[in-house]
Write a protein that holds these residues in place. Structure first.
Motif, PDB file in Angstrom:
ATOM      1  N   GLN A 195      37.497  36.525  43.521  1.00 23.25           N
ATOM      2  CA  GLN A 195      37.998  37.887  42.981  1.00 23.25           C
ATOM      3  C   GLN A 195      39.253  37.609  41.966  1.00 23.25           C
ATOM      4  N   VAL A 237      42.076  36.586  39.448  1.00 24.82           N
ATOM      5  CA  VAL A 237      42.380  36.892  38.118  1.00 24.82           C
ATOM      6  C   VAL A 237      43.650  36.281  37.548  1.00 24.82           C
ATOM      7  N   SER A 291      46.518  35.907  35.193  1.00 21.92           N
ATOM      8  CA  SER A 291      47.358  36.888  34.321  1.00 21.92           C
ATOM      9  C   SER A 291      48.098  35.952  33.282  1.00 21.92           C
ATOM     10  N   PRO A 329      33.435  33.474  37.362  1.00 23.55           N
ATOM     11  CA  PRO A 329      33.677  34.198  36.278  1.00 23.55           C
ATOM     12  C   PRO A 329      35.171  33.906  35.643  1.00 23.55           C
ATOM     13  N   GLN A 359      37.938  34.974  34.562  1.00 27.39           N
ATOM     14  CA  GLN A 359      39.093  36.212  34.459  1.00 27.39           C
ATOM     15  C   GLN A 359      40.384  36.127  33.980  1.00 27.39           C
ATOM     16  N   SER A 394      43.634  37.826  32.280  1.00 23.90           N
ATOM     17  CA  SER A 394      43.994  39.078  31.575  1.00 23.90           C
ATOM     18  C   SER A 394      45.345  38.731  30.790  1.00 23.90           C
TER      19      SER A 394
END
Lengths: 190, 161
Positions: free
Chosen positions: A115, A117, A119, A174, A176, A178
């Protein structure tokens, strides 16, 4: 008696085609369009503060001096890929690294999807070159993880899979990233 | 003597140039196939950064390009604080028009495509590697506002050692 028909003079034909050739050489460009593809997030009028678990976020910051830091620790560009890979993959289920959620994916079956991400935050004065290098390293990290998964499940590199299998691997690993609102060093006067 | 000379010139074989045009035509077709027409005059100077993880954009016809870099000509519009120009289509844009110009650019790009192709439309950002991110960020915000989310950072292939 029948005389030989005179041949049509084709000598100038070569000249004409040469002319066309030079015209096309001048007006066209060989280089193909290539680059790092990205998808921008849709525009939101208000900044949505998402509640993301601290351990699921890797903060990559590129400051005005073009220094790269990962979770407030300055790294060199060549270390970034491994940091990102380790973060996304979390091979030893470290409690400080991202949570994994078991999902069932077509062709693969149950897979524990990370999970994590990443940044990415940059300064207004960051040079574009460094920004691209960072994007490139992150892309490379994800690509290598995808390669690993696809070798494990399908025995082939990710690139060589057909689209259905590729999207399965994409779900397993995935991408990911951001992008946070850029900071401005010159305005804060730090 | 004179007669001998005459005969000799007659027998000199001519070089056959008939196939020359065929060869040139072949070249011509080769170049026509592998190249694409340059549609716009680029008015900014840019050296693309190099990267390793690059992908080719699938369809030329679905790509719109935005150039950001130092202007080649001093008379071009620039955007403060640095002397950087943003070029859409054939012109560099002014600071005050930036928002509307980008909006127009995207609207026009979308209009000229069929509904099916609209979602596949990619905006290729060709940015000089020495440009500061602020210019790219401005353009990115505008793209987001106008719901043009598929972008590509144009890069060159890095030769790995």
């Amino acid at each position: 008696m029948a005389r030989k028909t005179p041949g049509i003079n084709t000598g100038s034909m070569a000249d004409i085609s040469f002319l066309l050739l030079t015209f096309f050489l001048l007006t066209s460009s060989i280089n193909t369009e290539q680059g790092i593809p990205r998808r921008l997030p849709p525009h939101a009028t208000e900044e949505v503060k998402e509640q993301i678990n601290e351990r699921n976020v890797l903060n990559v910051v590129v400051n005005f001096k073009n220094e790269i830091s990962v979770n407030s620790q300055i790294v060199f560009i060549n270390q970034l890929k491994d940091k990102a890979k380790e973060f996304i993959e979390n091979p030893y289920d470290d409690p400080n690294l991202p949570v994994k959620e078991t999902k069932s994916i077509d062709y693969i079956g149950d897979y524990r999807v990370s999970q994590g991400v990443i940044s990415l935050k940059n300064d207004q004065s960051t040079s574009y070159d460094v920004y691209i290098q960072v994007q490139n390293e992150l892309e490379k990290a994800v690509n290598e993880l995808r390669d690993k998964v696809s070798l494990q499940y399908f025995g082939k590199k990710y690139e060589l899979l057909d689209t259905a299998l590729q999207s399965a691997v994409k779900k397993a690993v995935p991408m990911q990233i951001s992008e946070a609102k850029p900071m401005d060093w010159s305005n804060t006067g730090e | 003597m004179a007669r001998f000379k005459k005969e000799n010139t007659k027998e000199l074989p001519e070089i056959n140039t008939g196939s020359m045009s065929d060869i040139i035509f072949m070249f011509l077709f080769f170049f026509m196939v592998i190249t694409n027409m340059r549609e716009t005059n680029v008015k900014v100077k840019f050296t693309e950064p190099s990267a390793t993880e690059i992908q080719k954009l699938e369809k030329k016809s679905l790509v719109e390009t935005i150039y950001i870099g130092e202007p080649l000509n001093k008379n071009e519009n620039t955007i403060p604080p640095g002397k950087i120009s943003v070029q859409l289509n054939d012109q560099t844009i002014k600071q005050e028009d930036l928002e509307t110009q980008v909006q127009d650019f995207i609207a026009r790009a979308k209009e000229s495509r069929s509904d099916e192709d609209k979602n596949k439309l990619t905006f290729s950002l060709k940015v000089d590697k020495n440009v500061e991110m602020r210019y790219v960020n401005v353009i990115k915000t505008e793209l987001r506002k106008n719901n043009a989310l598929k972008i590509s950072y144009a890069t060159r292939k890095k030769v790995e050692n």
